[in-house]
Design an enzyme around this catalytic site. Structure first.
Site, mmCIF file in Angstrom:
data_model
loop_
_atom_site.group_PDB
_atom_site.id
_atom_site.type_symbol
_atom_site.label_atom_id
_atom_site.label_comp_id
_atom_site.label_asym_id
_atom_site.label_seq_id
_atom_site.Cartn_x
_atom_site.Cartn_y
_atom_site.Cartn_z
ATOM 1 N N GLY A 140 -7.167 2.045 -2.394
ATOM 2 C CA GLY A 140 -6.344 1.204 -3.261
ATOM 3 C C GLY A 140 -4.915 1.696 -3.397
ATOM 4 O O GLY A 140 -4.676 2.885 -3.523
ATOM 5 N N SER A 141 -3.947 0.793 -3.376
ATOM 6 C CA SER A 141 -2.558 1.214 -3.314
ATOM 7 C C SER A 141 -1.624 0.038 -3.579
ATOM 8 O O SER A 141 -2.057 -1.054 -3.931
ATOM 9 C CB SER A 141 -2.276 1.827 -1.939
ATOM 10 O OG SER A 141 -2.841 1.014 -0.928
#
Length: 216
Positions: free
Chosen positions: A185-186
């Site tokens: 996730g980013s």
């Protein structure tokens, strides 16, 4: 405008992202060994199911599908959802795209041009949807393009602990070329120059190399 279902990705025909090996190889190896030993060992059978599920999840996460690059001055560098659109003090507009673990995490060049700098900045690892994520581990890109200097920032999230740039400073890139990977996730922030109107909306899904970010 939401992207077409024709751009949905699958593992069929997709290659694996560069930079996946440190995570993927041990997971797949564990799954393979446990499956081979499962016939003879109850302990191996207990490991085989979660290990195989994790390996399948890793293969899905690190997929890198081919894309037919869309036309337009500025295209999305990331798969995800537009988290915010914010005017900046210098006249630019920041478009922040949140990438969940279900998205393709290979990022692409939003415009054709030359990479003028790639700067790694150490930082924290709070969730990428949090405002404080602006102080997270990140890589700041600058591109010399027909619109002038374009800044793009890859931001690591709570799980993503590594950003892997694919190209160094001085590289000439075509619009839609793969330029880097963020593991798990980013977020990706793209700064549009003053006078460039944004075509996407908050909450809209984006597809790297496909969704147009600017409006004529």
């Amino acid at each position: 405008m939401p992207h077409s279902s024709a751009h949905r990705d699958s593992l069929v025909g997709a290659r694996l992202a560069r930079g996946a090996s440190p995570w993927l190889l041990p997971t797949v190896a564990t799954a393979a060994v446990s499956l081979v030993r499962a016939r003879r060992s109850g302990a191996a059978r207990a490991v085989a199911v979660p290990a195989t599920a994790l390996a399948a999840g890793m293969l899905w996460f690190f997929r890198d599908p081919e894309r037919e690059i869309a036309e337009g001055r500025v295209i999305s560098p990331a798969d995800g959802v537009v988290q915010s659109i914010m005017p900046w003090k210098d006249g630019r507009t920041r478009v922040a795209i949140f990438m969940s673990p279900l998205n393709v995490h290979v990022n692409r060049a939003p415009l054709a041009g030359t990479v003028t700098s790639v700067e790694h900045i150490p930082g924290g690892f709070v969730p990428a949807f949090n405002k404080e994520s602006e102080n997270n581990e990140r890589v700041v890109w600058h591109f010399d393009t027909e619109l002038g200097d374009i800044e793009m920032i890859q931001i690591a999230g709570a799980v993503a602990r590594r950003i892997v740039p694919y190209v160094p400073e001085g590289t000439k890139v075509e619009q839609g070329d793969r330029i880097g990977l963020i593991r798990f996730g980013s977020r990706v922030d793209l700064y549009l120059p003053e006078g460039v109107e944004v075509a996407v909306e908050v909450g809209q899904k984006t597809v790297a190399g496909v969704t147009r970010i600017d409006r004529d």
